[in-house]
Design a protein around this motif. Sequence first.
Motif, PDB file in Angstrom:
ATOM      1  N   LYS A  26       0.837  -1.187   0.000  1.00 61.24           N
ATOM      2  CA  LYS A  26       0.000   0.000   0.000  1.00 61.24           C
ATOM      3  C   LYS A  26       0.873   1.238   0.000  1.00 61.24           C
ATOM      4  O   LYS A  26       1.974   1.242   0.559  1.00 61.24           O
ATOM      5  CB  LYS A  26      -0.968   0.002   1.181  1.00 61.24           C
ATOM      6  CG  LYS A  26      -0.445   0.609   2.429  1.00 61.24           C
ATOM      7  CD  LYS A  26      -1.554   0.836   3.416  1.00 61.24           C
ATOM      8  CE  LYS A  26      -1.043   1.695   4.546  1.00 61.24           C
ATOM      9  NZ  LYS A  26      -2.054   1.997   5.518  1.00 61.24           N
ATOM     10  N   ARG A  28       1.711   4.591   1.437  1.00 60.49           N
ATOM     11  CA  ARG A  28       1.469   5.232   2.718  1.00 60.49           C
ATOM     12  C   ARG A  28       1.137   6.716   2.594  1.00 60.49           C
ATOM     13  O   ARG A  28       0.514   7.280   3.476  1.00 60.49           O
ATOM     14  CB  ARG A  28       2.672   5.050   3.624  1.00 60.49           C
ATOM     15  CG  ARG A  28       2.882   3.597   3.975  1.00 60.49           C
ATOM     16  CD  ARG A  28       4.024   3.439   4.899  1.00 60.49           C
ATOM     17  NE  ARG A  28       3.467   3.218   6.241  1.00 60.49           N
ATOM     18  CZ  ARG A  28       4.200   3.030   7.315  1.00 60.49           C
ATOM     19  NH1 ARG A  28       5.501   3.046   7.233  1.00 60.49           N
ATOM     20  NH2 ARG A  28       3.626   2.831   8.472  1.00 60.49           N
ATOM     21  N   ASN A  30      -0.829   8.049   0.115  1.00 60.82           N
ATOM     22  CA  ASN A  30      -2.226   8.146  -0.299  1.00 60.82           C
ATOM     23  C   ASN A  30      -3.186   7.537   0.715  1.00 60.82           C
ATOM     24  O   ASN A  30      -4.327   7.952   0.809  1.00 60.82           O
ATOM     25  CB  ASN A  30      -2.432   7.465  -1.650  1.00 60.82           C
ATOM     26  CG  ASN A  30      -1.679   8.153  -2.746  1.00 60.82           C
ATOM     27  OD1 ASN A  30      -1.290   9.311  -2.616  1.00 60.82           O
ATOM     28  ND2 ASN A  30      -1.439   7.437  -3.824  1.00 60.82           N
ATOM     29  N   ASP A  31      -2.743   6.514   1.453  1.00 57.08           N
ATOM     30  CA  ASP A  31      -3.595   5.810   2.414  1.00 57.08           C
ATOM     31  C   ASP A  31      -2.911   5.728   3.770  1.00 57.08           C
ATOM     32  O   ASP A  31      -2.397   4.679   4.143  1.00 57.08           O
ATOM     33  CB  ASP A  31      -3.895   4.397   1.919  1.00 57.08           C
ATOM     34  CG  ASP A  31      -4.623   4.404   0.593  1.00 57.08           C
ATOM     35  OD1 ASP A  31      -5.581   5.175   0.470  1.00 57.08           O
ATOM     36  OD2 ASP A  31      -4.230   3.645  -0.303  1.00 57.08           O
ATOM     37  N   ASP A  33      -4.305   5.767   6.699  1.00 59.80           N
ATOM     38  CA  ASP A  33      -5.100   5.007   7.659  1.00 59.80           C
ATOM     39  C   ASP A  33      -4.932   3.511   7.424  1.00 59.80           C
ATOM     40  O   ASP A  33      -4.340   3.090   6.442  1.00 59.80           O
ATOM     41  CB  ASP A  33      -6.580   5.379   7.522  1.00 59.80           C
ATOM     42  CG  ASP A  33      -6.814   6.865   7.741  1.00 59.80           C
ATOM     43  OD1 ASP A  33      -6.030   7.465   8.505  1.00 59.80           O
ATOM     44  OD2 ASP A  33      -7.751   7.401   7.142  1.00 59.80           O
ATOM     45  N   LEU A  35      -5.774  -0.055   6.212  1.00 60.22           N
ATOM     46  CA  LEU A  35      -6.436  -0.530   5.006  1.00 60.22           C
ATOM     47  C   LEU A  35      -7.466  -1.594   5.372  1.00 60.22           C
ATOM     48  O   LEU A  35      -7.187  -2.464   6.201  1.00 60.22           O
ATOM     49  CB  LEU A  35      -5.387  -1.118   4.061  1.00 60.22           C
ATOM     50  CG  LEU A  35      -5.780  -1.500   2.663  1.00 60.22           C
ATOM     51  CD1 LEU A  35      -6.234  -0.267   1.896  1.00 60.22           C
ATOM     52  CD2 LEU A  35      -4.611  -2.137   1.954  1.00 60.22           C
ATOM     53  N   GLU A  52      -5.852  -4.294   8.014  1.00 65.70           N
ATOM     54  CA  GLU A  52      -4.394  -4.218   8.091  1.00 65.70           C
ATOM     55  C   GLU A  52      -3.922  -4.402   9.538  1.00 65.70           C
ATOM     56  O   GLU A  52      -4.444  -3.795  10.459  1.00 65.70           O
ATOM     57  CB  GLU A  52      -3.953  -2.846   7.577  1.00 65.70           C
ATOM     58  CG  GLU A  52      -2.476  -2.604   7.685  1.00 65.70           C
ATOM     59  CD  GLU A  52      -2.088  -1.202   7.276  1.00 65.70           C
ATOM     60  OE1 GLU A  52      -0.956  -0.820   7.601  1.00 65.70           O
ATOM     61  OE2 GLU A  52      -2.895  -0.512   6.645  1.00 65.70           O
TER      62      GLU A  52
END
Length: 54
Positions: A26, A28, A30-31, A33, A35, A52
């Motif tokens: 993933k 980090r 862009n996301d 929080d 997942l 996650e």
Amino acid sequence: MARNEIRRVVRLKSSAGTGYTYVTRKNRRNDPDRLTLRKYDPVVRRHVQFREER
């Protein structure tokens, strides 16, 4: 930047309590929080939420 600084490998653990996990990457930035994905758990033979782990 190095490849593994931004896109980390994360483990997704089943919310059904079976202990089944998926491994994915993933971004980090862009996301930031945790997942959450809906994926297939072969132990209970249905689609469940995978969250996650840290």
